[in-house]
Design a protein around this motif. Sequence first.
Motif, mmCIF file in Angstrom:
data_model
loop_
_atom_site.group_PDB
_atom_site.id
_atom_site.type_symbol
_atom_site.label_atom_id
_atom_site.label_comp_id
_atom_site.label_asym_id
_atom_site.label_seq_id
_atom_site.Cartn_x
_atom_site.Cartn_y
_atom_site.Cartn_z
ATOM 1 N N GLU A 35 -55.810 -34.751 -3.035
ATOM 2 C CA GLU A 35 -55.057 -35.986 -2.917
ATOM 3 C C GLU A 35 -53.779 -35.819 -2.589
ATOM 4 N N LYS A 36 -52.884 -35.114 -3.490
ATOM 5 C CA LYS A 36 -51.621 -34.763 -3.364
ATOM 6 C C LYS A 36 -51.457 -34.265 -1.900
ATOM 7 N N LEU A 37 -51.954 -33.223 -1.456
ATOM 8 C CA LEU A 37 -51.760 -32.459 -0.277
ATOM 9 C C LEU A 37 -52.041 -33.691 0.898
ATOM 10 N N PHE A 38 -52.810 -34.596 0.788
ATOM 11 C CA PHE A 38 -53.256 -35.621 1.701
ATOM 12 C C PHE A 38 -52.036 -36.595 1.731
ATOM 13 N N THR A 39 -51.653 -36.896 0.667
ATOM 14 C CA THR A 39 -50.336 -37.785 0.577
ATOM 15 C C THR A 39 -49.188 -37.461 0.996
ATOM 16 N N ARG A 40 -48.731 -36.089 0.888
ATOM 17 C CA ARG A 40 -47.804 -35.304 1.767
ATOM 18 C C ARG A 40 -47.807 -35.398 3.218
ATOM 19 N N THR A 41 -49.049 -35.193 3.467
ATOM 20 C CA THR A 41 -49.281 -34.914 4.936
ATOM 21 C C THR A 41 -49.017 -36.284 5.677
ATOM 22 N N ASN B 273 -47.289 -38.811 4.387
ATOM 23 C CA ASN B 273 -45.966 -39.200 4.276
ATOM 24 C C ASN B 273 -44.990 -38.590 5.322
ATOM 25 N N VAL B 274 -45.113 -37.210 5.738
ATOM 26 C CA VAL B 274 -44.585 -36.501 6.664
ATOM 27 C C VAL B 274 -44.777 -37.085 7.999
ATOM 28 N N TYR B 275 -46.229 -37.492 8.360
ATOM 29 C CA TYR B 275 -46.344 -38.041 9.592
ATOM 30 C C TYR B 275 -45.735 -39.324 9.792
ATOM 31 N N ILE B 276 -45.597 -40.344 8.614
ATOM 32 C CA ILE B 276 -45.334 -41.666 8.814
ATOM 33 C C ILE B 276 -43.741 -41.558 8.997
ATOM 34 N N THR B 277 -43.111 -40.800 8.285
ATOM 35 C CA THR B 277 -41.558 -40.491 8.188
ATOM 36 C C THR B 277 -41.151 -40.163 9.549
ATOM 37 N N SER B 278 -41.809 -39.119 10.244
ATOM 38 C CA SER B 278 -41.393 -38.684 11.775
ATOM 39 C C SER B 278 -41.765 -39.563 12.735
ATOM 40 N N ARG B 279 -42.737 -40.342 12.445
ATOM 41 C CA ARG B 279 -43.256 -41.165 13.590
ATOM 42 C C ARG B 279 -42.645 -42.591 13.447
ATOM 43 N N TYR B 280 -42.224 -42.892 12.111
ATOM 44 C CA TYR B 280 -41.666 -44.265 12.142
ATOM 45 C C TYR B 280 -40.402 -44.028 11.050
ATOM 46 N N PRO B 281 -39.264 -43.579 11.634
ATOM 47 C CA PRO B 281 -37.898 -43.392 10.904
ATOM 48 C C PRO B 281 -37.539 -44.626 10.324
ATOM 49 N N GLY C 157 -49.728 -47.897 15.648
ATOM 50 C CA GLY C 157 -49.523 -47.612 14.392
ATOM 51 C C GLY C 157 -50.724 -48.185 13.236
ATOM 52 N N GLN C 158 -51.261 -49.168 13.601
ATOM 53 C CA GLN C 158 -52.309 -49.561 12.838
ATOM 54 C C GLN C 158 -53.424 -48.782 12.952
ATOM 55 N N SER C 159 -53.832 -48.380 14.213
ATOM 56 C CA SER C 159 -54.949 -47.482 14.595
ATOM 57 C C SER C 159 -54.910 -46.180 14.031
ATOM 58 N N ASN C 160 -53.538 -45.746 14.028
ATOM 59 C CA ASN C 160 -53.427 -44.352 13.753
ATOM 60 C C ASN C 160 -53.524 -43.971 12.051
ATOM 61 N N LEU C 161 -53.114 -45.321 11.523
ATOM 62 C CA LEU C 161 -53.140 -45.347 9.877
ATOM 63 C C LEU C 161 -54.399 -45.725 9.240
ATOM 64 N N GLU C 162 -55.432 -46.323 10.169
ATOM 65 C CA GLU C 162 -56.539 -46.877 9.536
ATOM 66 C C GLU C 162 -57.490 -45.864 9.000
ATOM 67 N N GLY C 163 -57.426 -44.495 9.947
ATOM 68 C CA GLY C 163 -58.485 -43.518 9.617
ATOM 69 C C GLY C 163 -57.945 -42.777 8.263
ATOM 70 N N PRO C 164 -56.484 -42.484 8.137
ATOM 71 C CA PRO C 164 -56.179 -41.616 7.051
ATOM 72 C C PRO C 164 -56.288 -42.585 5.879
ATOM 73 N N SER C 165 -56.201 -43.897 5.923
ATOM 74 C CA SER C 165 -56.235 -44.614 5.024
ATOM 75 C C SER C 165 -57.629 -44.788 4.402
ATOM 76 N N LYS C 166 -58.662 -44.765 5.304
ATOM 77 C CA LYS C 166 -60.072 -44.757 4.772
ATOM 78 C C LYS C 166 -60.333 -43.476 4.095
ATOM 79 N N GLU C 167 -59.940 -42.430 4.685
ATOM 80 C CA GLU C 167 -60.248 -40.982 4.184
ATOM 81 C C GLU C 167 -59.423 -40.990 2.815
ATOM 82 N N PHE C 168 -58.318 -41.469 2.493
ATOM 83 C CA PHE C 168 -57.766 -41.444 1.502
ATOM 84 C C PHE C 168 -58.219 -42.018 0.319
ATOM 85 N N GLU C 169 -58.946 -43.571 0.784
ATOM 86 C CA GLU C 169 -59.542 -44.185 -0.152
ATOM 87 C C GLU C 169 -60.988 -43.556 -0.664
#
Length: 480
Positions: free
Chosen positions: A278-284, A286-294, A340-352
Amino acid sequence: MKKLDKLIIKTFLGPFVATFFVTLFVLVMQFLWKYIDDLVGKGLDTPVIIELITYTSANLVSLALPLAVLLSSIMTFGNLGESFELVAIKSSGISLLRFMRPVLYCCVTIAVLAFLFNNYVMPVANLRAKSLLYDITNSKPAFNIKAGVFYTDIPDYTIKVASKEKDNKTIHQVMIIDHGPGGGDKLILAKKGEMVLSNDKRFLYFILEDGWRYEERGNRNFNEPGDLIRLGFNQYKKAFDLSSFAFSRLDMGLFASNQQMLNVRQLDKAIDSLRDQEKLFTRTVNVYITSRYPFGQWKDTGWLATAPPPPGNPAHFRDIIPEDARRYVMERTEQSIRDGQSNLEGPSKEFEDKHNTLILHKVEWQRKFTLAASCIVMFLIGAPLGSIIRKGGLGTPLIFAVAFFVIFNIFFMTGEKMARKDVMATWSGMWLSNIVLMPIAIFLIVKAMNDSNLFNKEFYVRIFNSIKKFFKRYSFKPTT
């Protein structure tokens, strides 16, 4: 050990053993009633049914123990109170807490044994029971052709008989449709027949008499008529393979990773692994969102403090954009939002999913301790309750035991559901029933030590009469 301790322990153990097996039997019957539709008509052998009941009984021990402790403690102290032995013991200077101490030690021992059982025996029983129940529920019903009904459970065949005789073998007006590969459907019609099962029960033979066999040959992919072949017969033997009806067992290793199949040590290791994932997934993420949506790293207050005010005091942010570029900017913005919504829906479901799995493991870890501790809580309720009601036997104690067990079960199921939904913390949700019942136990102990008339009918009658006299004395009397 003093004679008094031996007396109370001997008085407690007899009802405890009896009520435990009665409670376990009731819970097993409830399980069988729940899955009766999945068990009946499958042609299961007796050893398979006995195996399922045995493993299911092991799973229900953790629920039967608290109810057995509660009921037996009420019966024990109720019998002693009804026979005035409890009064004699108190009059000799022995307090209720001292009298409860040997049975309390027994209940602590039962709680420790319950935890060991939940930790080492129950995961194995869960694994075998769940896998066996899965095999049974997914197996086909036993072969049973009913008159006037199309039977389609045999692969590639449809069978219908108009009537069956009482011997359950002789059939009349038989129709068999073969949907197997190799061309058109084959149809067999017969006036009479007999069903015979092979010795190994793998094949079923239809010995048909006085009928016809129809078959269409030709390439059905083209619009060309095929050849219809009709063959008459006086006797025809048709074999059906019943191997698909045989009860088969899956590999139990497929269920071994479930949280219900693990002990405390395995759960600790699984919880640590899930937390690291969970921690590794959260860091990954966060890095993806920070780099793509500064822009996400900018705060509104900081941005407003440094950004120059727009000219002309526009009423809407769209007025800042030049008119010739407004449409292009809006389309690009909408497209960026959709991407952004389509890119984040998959990671959000996986994290859930990962987080829900972690919660389920925590719930199972707490369950092993909660059900064991409930044995002690149930005794602390049952012992003073029995000394207060002073009724032995099975009638009155059973009513109170069922009432308190229903309260325990409601709060236990509610707390577990809220813990699974992450509404409450895992420990608070799983310990909710014990937290609610513990103040009730303390209240009953205090009342029992003071010889309270909490459940005495005459006590409430006297209170009612006093209230009635009070209202009669100060009631309004009309003046003449």
